[in-house]
Design an enzyme around this catalytic site. Structure first.
Site, PDB file in Angstrom:
ATOM      1  N   ARG A 186      -7.137 -28.997  57.223  1.00 48.14           N
ATOM      2  CA  ARG A 186      -7.107 -30.399  56.787  1.00 48.14           C
ATOM      3  C   ARG A 186      -5.719 -30.976  57.045  1.00 48.14           C
ATOM      4  O   ARG A 186      -4.702 -30.291  56.850  1.00 48.14           O
ATOM      5  CB  ARG A 186      -7.409 -30.517  55.293  1.00 48.14           C
ATOM      6  CG  ARG A 186      -8.869 -30.445  54.937  1.00 48.14           C
ATOM      7  CD  ARG A 186      -9.649 -31.680  55.386  1.00 48.14           C
ATOM      8  NE  ARG A 186     -11.060 -31.598  55.040  1.00 48.14           N
ATOM      9  CZ  ARG A 186     -12.015 -31.141  55.842  1.00 48.14           C
ATOM     10  NH1 ARG A 186     -11.721 -30.719  57.068  1.00 48.14           N
ATOM     11  NH2 ARG A 186     -13.272 -31.120  55.450  1.00 48.14           N
ATOM     12  N   HIS A 198     -10.417 -34.587  65.091  1.00 44.86           N
ATOM     13  CA  HIS A 198     -11.209 -33.911  64.043  1.00 44.86           C
ATOM     14  C   HIS A 198     -12.587 -33.539  64.612  1.00 44.86           C
ATOM     15  O   HIS A 198     -13.626 -33.906  64.056  1.00 44.86           O
ATOM     16  CB  HIS A 198     -11.361 -34.797  62.794  1.00 44.86           C
ATOM     17  CG  HIS A 198     -11.730 -33.998  61.570  1.00 44.86           C
ATOM     18  ND1 HIS A 198     -11.232 -34.259  60.317  1.00 44.86           N
ATOM     19  CD2 HIS A 198     -12.558 -32.940  61.415  1.00 44.86           C
ATOM     20  CE1 HIS A 198     -11.744 -33.400  59.447  1.00 44.86           C
ATOM     21  NE2 HIS A 198     -12.550 -32.584  60.091  1.00 44.86           N
TER      22      HIS A 198
HETATM   23  P1  NDP Z   1     -13.518 -20.716  53.006  1.00 47.73           P
HETATM   24  O1  NDP Z   1     -13.621 -21.264  51.633  1.00 47.73           O
HETATM   25  O2  NDP Z   1     -14.522 -19.721  53.463  1.00 47.73           O
HETATM   26  O3  NDP Z   1     -12.082 -20.072  53.218  1.00 47.73           O
HETATM   27  C1  NDP Z   1     -10.912 -20.615  52.709  1.00 47.73           C
HETATM   28  C2  NDP Z   1      -9.794 -19.607  52.855  1.00 47.73           C
HETATM   29  O4  NDP Z   1      -8.563 -20.202  52.434  1.00 47.73           O
HETATM   30  C3  NDP Z   1     -10.014 -18.365  51.978  1.00 47.73           C
HETATM   31  O5  NDP Z   1      -9.609 -17.218  52.660  1.00 47.73           O
HETATM   32  C4  NDP Z   1      -9.083 -18.623  50.784  1.00 47.73           C
HETATM   33  O6  NDP Z   1      -8.600 -17.463  50.150  1.00 47.73           O
HETATM   34  C5  NDP Z   1      -7.943 -19.343  51.491  1.00 47.73           C
HETATM   35  N1  NDP Z   1      -7.165 -20.130  50.519  1.00 47.73           N
HETATM   36  C6  NDP Z   1      -7.537 -21.241  49.850  1.00 47.73           C
HETATM   37  N2  NDP Z   1      -6.540 -21.660  49.054  1.00 47.73           N
HETATM   38  C7  NDP Z   1      -5.535 -20.800  49.231  1.00 47.73           C
HETATM   39  C8  NDP Z   1      -4.227 -20.683  48.699  1.00 47.73           C
HETATM   40  N3  NDP Z   1      -3.763 -21.578  47.801  1.00 47.73           N
HETATM   41  N4  NDP Z   1      -3.446 -19.670  49.100  1.00 47.73           N
HETATM   42  C9  NDP Z   1      -3.913 -18.766  49.974  1.00 47.73           C
HETATM   43  N5  NDP Z   1      -5.139 -18.805  50.532  1.00 47.73           N
HETATM   44  C10 NDP Z   1      -5.935 -19.813  50.167  1.00 47.73           C
HETATM   45  O7  NDP Z   1     -13.497 -21.977  53.986  1.00 47.73           O
HETATM   46  P2  NDP Z   1     -13.914 -22.050  55.531  1.00 47.73           P
HETATM   47  O8  NDP Z   1     -13.290 -20.925  56.253  1.00 47.73           O
HETATM   48  O9  NDP Z   1     -15.369 -22.221  55.658  1.00 47.73           O
HETATM   49  O10 NDP Z   1     -13.250 -23.446  55.942  1.00 47.73           O
HETATM   50  C11 NDP Z   1     -11.854 -23.654  55.819  1.00 47.73           C
HETATM   51  C12 NDP Z   1     -11.530 -25.128  55.994  1.00 47.73           C
HETATM   52  O11 NDP Z   1     -11.665 -25.523  57.347  1.00 47.73           O
HETATM   53  C13 NDP Z   1     -12.450 -26.112  55.260  1.00 47.73           C
HETATM   54  O12 NDP Z   1     -12.120 -26.189  53.885  1.00 47.73           O
HETATM   55  C14 NDP Z   1     -12.194 -27.398  55.981  1.00 47.73           C
HETATM   56  O13 NDP Z   1     -11.110 -28.068  55.380  1.00 47.73           O
HETATM   57  C15 NDP Z   1     -11.785 -26.944  57.379  1.00 47.73           C
HETATM   58  N6  NDP Z   1     -12.786 -27.306  58.400  1.00 47.73           N
HETATM   59  C16 NDP Z   1     -12.393 -28.112  59.440  1.00 47.73           C
HETATM   60  C17 NDP Z   1     -13.263 -28.432  60.440  1.00 47.73           C
HETATM   61  C18 NDP Z   1     -12.823 -29.225  61.611  1.00 47.73           C
HETATM   62  O14 NDP Z   1     -13.661 -29.611  62.432  1.00 47.73           O
HETATM   63  N7  NDP Z   1     -11.539 -29.454  61.785  1.00 47.73           N
HETATM   64  C19 NDP Z   1     -14.658 -27.964  60.418  1.00 47.73           C
HETATM   65  C20 NDP Z   1     -14.963 -27.120  59.298  1.00 47.73           C
HETATM   66  C21 NDP Z   1     -14.053 -26.819  58.328  1.00 47.73           C
HETATM   67  P3  NDP Z   1      -9.617 -16.444  49.419  1.00 47.73           P
HETATM   68  O15 NDP Z   1     -10.381 -15.774  50.534  1.00 47.73           O
HETATM   69  O16 NDP Z   1      -8.742 -15.500  48.706  1.00 47.73           O
HETATM   70  O17 NDP Z   1     -10.493 -17.281  48.532  1.00 47.73           O
HETATM   71  C1  OXD Z   2     -15.796 -29.856  57.761  1.00 46.41           C
HETATM   72  C2  OXD Z   2     -15.189 -30.720  58.781  1.00 46.41           C
HETATM   73  O1  OXD Z   2     -15.230 -29.691  56.680  1.00 46.41           O
HETATM   74  O2  OXD Z   2     -15.859 -31.053  59.790  1.00 46.41           O
HETATM   75  O3  OXD Z   2     -16.879 -29.304  58.044  1.00 46.41           O
HETATM   76  O4  OXD Z   2     -14.022 -31.083  58.650  1.00 46.41           O
END
Ligand code: NDP
Ligand code: OXD
Length: 318
Positions: free
Chosen positions: A233, A281
């Site tokens: 993000r 994005h």
């Molecule tokens: P998940 O919830 O599966 O994974 C999030 C990861 O971030 C986990 O490993 C989590 O740790 C880690 N995390 C969160 N907060 C912290 C913190 N404060 N410190 C350390 N680690 C942290 O999400 P996804 O992998 O499915 O997606 C990740 C992000 O990608 C989405 O939230 C979205 O914002 C973005 N996204 C962007 C897209 C785009 O087109 N650009 C498309 C899809 C998603 P833990 O494993 O320990 O919980």
């Molecule tokens: C998502 C994105 O969160 O597209 O899936 O950003």
């Protein structure tokens, strides 16, 4: 007995008229209300809604809402709504989305590894000029956010030959990948040449990608400086710091799919760096047929009394 199933309301903020049939075809046992085109529809019996950035007023029209589906994997846009019902939120997790994200991450890592932007410039000037070329195993890609997307990208980068490290709140155990937990950020950064951001936007991750953090990345890598790649993000990055770090050489390059404010302003300095790749994005769009299948599966689970999958933990913010 023939019971009438509750409708599903769908709110998508772009023109998807050509694909709208996916929902009707896949969720074929109940009415699908497309909020964009049926803005006056009766929502009083709606139990399920699929939204991206909904107008909060919608919720007052859906008093029976039981499950809220996020149109994306991220849920910051839902959790930060001024008014939202206190009901389960299901985020979008699907092989199709995950695969698209890993394509984008691998592409960016290869673009920087193979110095493609430099070669593009040489081609433009009709210049036959070979660059020193490290191999993938010379480069450590460090992924911040080792959830669904981070872990898939990590595996694929490993297959391409990169050394891969991962950082997440809780430490993961993944063969062939060095994993760090939340308290070990500096150790993780110190070995990272390409930093990949795949974090959700929460209070803790807002502004995390800043000058101080970039200054801790590996400086003596084989490409002569670290690269920042973010598809999590935009609120997690400080763009003024990225511009400064690129200008002074703390960062050698960047690939950015997300921005503090989207769309990225036409006068942002980020557009004009030779070694910055910008996408709008679009790293991993949610395909509508995959979304429809996901919503249909989860509704089926819910109505059969099984646990919903991919539930958001409001206290963690993702
Ligand atoms: P998940 O919830 O599966 O994974 C999030 C990861 O971030 C986990 O490993 C989590 O740790 C880690 N995390 C969160 N907060 C912290 C913190 N404060 N410190 C350390 N680690 C942290 O999400 P996804 O992998 O499915 O997606 C990740 C992000 O990608 C989405 O939230 C979205 O914002 C973005 N996204 C962007 C897209 C785009 O087109 N650009 C498309 C899809 C998603 P833990 O494993 O320990 O919980
Ligand atoms: C998502 C994105 O969160 O597209 O899936 O950003």
């Amino acid at each position: 007995m023939n019971t009438i199933k509750s409708p599903v309301a769908i709110e998508i903020n772009y023109d998807y008229s050509r694909e709208a049939h996916f929902f009707a075809d896949i969720i074929n046992d109940r009415e699908v209300i497309h909020l964009k085109t049926q803005s006056d529809a009766d929502l009083s019996k709606v139990k399920y809604a699929l939204v991206w950035k909904p107008d909060p007023i919608l919720f007052s029209r859906m008093p029976d809402l039981e499950v809220l589906f996020s149109l994306g994997a991220g849920v910051d846009h839902v959790l930060t709504l001024p008014v939202a019902p206190d009901i389960p939120i299901v985020r979008f997790v699907d092989h199709n989305l995950t695969t698209r994200m890993s394509e984008w991450i691998c592409l960016q890592c290869l673009m920087h590894l193979r110095q493609q932007r430099d070669y593009d410039a040489r081609q433009k000037n009709h210049k036959w000029d070979e660059l020193y070329q490290p191999v993938a195993s010379d480069i450590c890609v460090g992924i911040m956010g080792m959830g669904t997307l981070g872990q898939d990208a990590a595996g694929k980068l490993k297959t391409l030959g990169f050394e891969v490290a991962g950082w997440s709140r809780s430490r993961k155990q993944i063969e062939g990948i060095t994993c760090y937990d939340g308290g070990e950020l500096d150790n993780f950064l110190g070995k990272t040449d390409f930093l990949v951001g795949l974090l959700p936007l929460t209070d803790e991750t807002t502004g995390i990608f800043n000058r101080q953090l970039f200054g801790k990345l590996q400086k003596n890598g084989k490409l002569g400086g670290p690269v920042f790649i973010n598809a999590g993000r935009g609120g997690s990055q400080v763009e003024a710091d990225i511009v400064d770090c690129l200008t002074e050489g703390t960062l050698k390059g960047a690939s950015l799919d997300v921005f503090e404010k989207e769309p990225l302003s036409g006068d942002s300095a980020l557009w004009d760096f030779d070694n910055v790749i910008i996408t709008p994005h679009a790293a991993a769009v949610s395909s509508l047929d995959a979304l429809a299948r996901h919503v249909a599966n989860q509704i089926e689970r819910y109505e059969q009394g099984q646990e919903l999958e991919y539930l958001v933990d409001r206290s963690r913010g993702y």
